[in-house]
Design an enzyme around this catalytic site. Structure first.
Site, short mmCIF file in Angstrom:
data_model
loop_
_atom_site.label_atom_id
_atom_site.label_comp_id
_atom_site.label_asym_id
_atom_site.label_seq_id
_atom_site.Cartn_x
_atom_site.Cartn_y
_atom_site.Cartn_z
N HIS A 319 -76.34 -21.23 -32.71
CA HIS A 319 -77.56 -22.00 -32.42
C HIS A 319 -77.25 -23.29 -31.66
O HIS A 319 -78.09 -23.77 -30.91
CB HIS A 319 -78.34 -22.29 -33.70
CG HIS A 319 -77.53 -22.73 -34.86
ND1 HIS A 319 -76.78 -21.86 -35.61
CD2 HIS A 319 -77.35 -23.95 -35.42
CE1 HIS A 319 -76.17 -22.53 -36.59
NE2 HIS A 319 -76.50 -23.80 -36.48
N HIS A 442 -96.22 -24.88 -55.28
CA HIS A 442 -95.60 -24.52 -56.55
C HIS A 442 -96.00 -23.09 -56.93
O HIS A 442 -97.15 -22.71 -56.78
CB HIS A 442 -96.07 -25.48 -57.64
CG HIS A 442 -95.57 -25.13 -59.01
ND1 HIS A 442 -94.29 -25.41 -59.42
CD2 HIS A 442 -96.18 -24.51 -60.06
CE1 HIS A 442 -94.13 -24.97 -60.67
NE2 HIS A 442 -95.27 -24.43 -61.08
#
Length: 463
Positions: A319, A442
């Protein structure tokens, strides 16, 4: 075939092919010379991609064999190594053909052959066909580092290339080098049934990894059954019998000892590949480590010749090469291409994964920076507990005065994906408070990043 181009790229790996595509997008007439016969370079053909395919397959195998029972799933599991290897090969083949398709889409001339720089504006392919260009880009990548006394045959003594193509699981695999490649491929064969011993010259694994993370990493790998011989120097490898016998001695001096194995993986690092490029004949300078020397705009000592990726200084990461490829194409087009080297993530795709970006604690100390640390264990993360994958922690290092995030280190489930939250935050100069005050869904693993950010200020909620 036209032989006059705006840009000739030598090397079709992640840096080279991305540079070629971006340059074509910007209106340049581009050729890419690649001798492998398949685009994608080491990464796609014999590196990142096939190794990750095997890491995934071997983890699925181990998970089904050893862990499904805890979830109320009863299964009888057996290994079909040829099919596992075929899945890896199919993934590689599909992706290389995909890159070739992108070349056609972007009207890039793809030349199969070995390119040599024979002039400031000339590349010769296979010693005969001459191509001319306004600019030349060297993107030839790297090769496995050799070791005196250890002769690779890619059968019993292998590099990563051989280690992703073994036709059977070795009873005992010895790995020379405790870096990313050795630990990833060691993990593959350990999961499939091999005994694995890692011999490392240093007194720790993980190279430049944050020391606290490296210590936890070794502990977890040892828990999985991988054995380590640290502070040991391999001096010879005898492959005359059925297996291989390594001779080694303490790096700091001491008595020699031997280690018998069926297969040895040599993975002590990589070096820039400049063989046969003719750089010295055209005046392209290299540094003391054999890497092509460039300025901050990727230009070499010859004004029309540029270089990127593993062949120049910096981390040897696909990358990083890709970003440099895009940057140099934009610079050639008169734009302001750049790479932020302070925010380049690295990932080890073992299980648990290890991911990091920015400074380690040791680097912050060495730079004399006053800093704070916030940590949060996955054991206290709801999602990690529900999927029974709670080893490891998130560690955030922030400037003590400004609270700006200097580095983030994660060892745990899906760390390679989670690290990009930190990359985005650091790219925009975020503070730990910025991360802490960002609402996280969550239950998710990323809540551990938020909690670590809260911990920088001494106020984590769930521990």
């Amino acid at each position: 075939m036209a032989n006059n181009f705006d840009l000739i790229v030598i090397g079709g790996g992640p840096g080279g092919y991305v540079a070629a595509i971006r340059a074509a997008q910007l209106g340049m007439n581009v050729a890419c010379v690649e001798k492998r016969g398949a685009l994608g370079g080491t990464c796609l053909n014999v590196g990142c991609i096939p190794s990750k395919a095997l890491l995934n397959s071997s983890y699925k195998f181990e998970d089904a064999r050893d862990h499904f029972g805890a979830f109320g799933i009863k299964a009888k599991v057996e290994l079909d190594l040829p099919t596992m290897m075929k899945q890896k090969d199919d993934a590689v083949s599909g992706l290389t053909k995909g890159v070739e398709g992108l070349f056609k889409k972007n009207k890039i001339t793809y030349v199969v052959g070995a390119g040599t720089v024979t002039g400031a504006n000339e590349v010769t392919v296979n010693g005969k066909d001459k191509l001319a260009a306004k600019n030349i880009l060297i993107a030839t990548g790297s090769e496995s580092m050799p070791l005196n006394g250890v002769e690779v045959d890619e059968k019993k003594i292998v590099t990563s290339t051989g280690a992703i193509a073994l036709d059977k699981v070795p009873a005992h695999l010895a790995v020379i080098g405790g870096g990313v490649i050795g630990l990833e491929l060691g993990s593959v064969w350990k999961r499939l049934g091999a005994k694995v011993t890692v011999v490392e010259f240093l007194d720790r694994i993980g190279g430049p990894m944050d020391a606290e993370v490296a210590k936890q990493f070794q502990r977890l790998l040892e828990k999985q059954g991988i054995e380590f011989k640290l502070g040991m120097k391999v001096t010879a490898a005898d492959a005359q019998g059925k297996g291989v016998t390594l001779t080694m001695e303490p790096a700091k001096g001491g008595a020699k000892e031997t280690l018998a194995a069926d297969v040895v993986l040599l993975s002590i690092g990589r070096r820039a590949y400049t063989q046969g490029l003719g750089l010295d004949k055209v005046g392209v300078k290299v540094d003391e480590r054999g890497r092509v020397a460039t300025d901050k705009h990727f230009r070499t000592s010859v004004a029309s010749i540029y270089a990127i990726g593993d062949v120049i200084a910096g981390p040897m990461l696909a990358h990083k090469a890709e970003d440099e490829g895009m940057a140099v194409a934009e610079i050639l087009a008169g734009q302001k291409g750049h790479v932020n080297y302070d925010v380049i993530p690295s990932v080890v795709y073992t299980h648990p994964e290890v991911a990091s970006v920015g400074k380690t604690e040791e680097e912050a100390k060495a730079a004399g920076i006053a800093y704070k640390v916030g940590k949060f264990p996955f054991m206290a993360n709801s999602r990690a507990r529900t999927v029974a994958d709670a080893d490891g922690f998130v560690k955030i290092i922030a400037d003590a005065k400004t609270d700006r995030v200097l580095g983030v280190h994660i060892i745990g489930p899906d760390a390679g994906t989670m690290i990009h939250e930190a990359c985005i935050a650091m790219e925009f100069g975020a503070s730990s408070e910025d991360i802490a005050r960002t609402c996280h869904a969550h239950p998710t693993l990323n809540e551990a990043v938020k909690e670590a950010a809260l911990a920088v200020a001494g106020r984590p909620i769930h521990i």
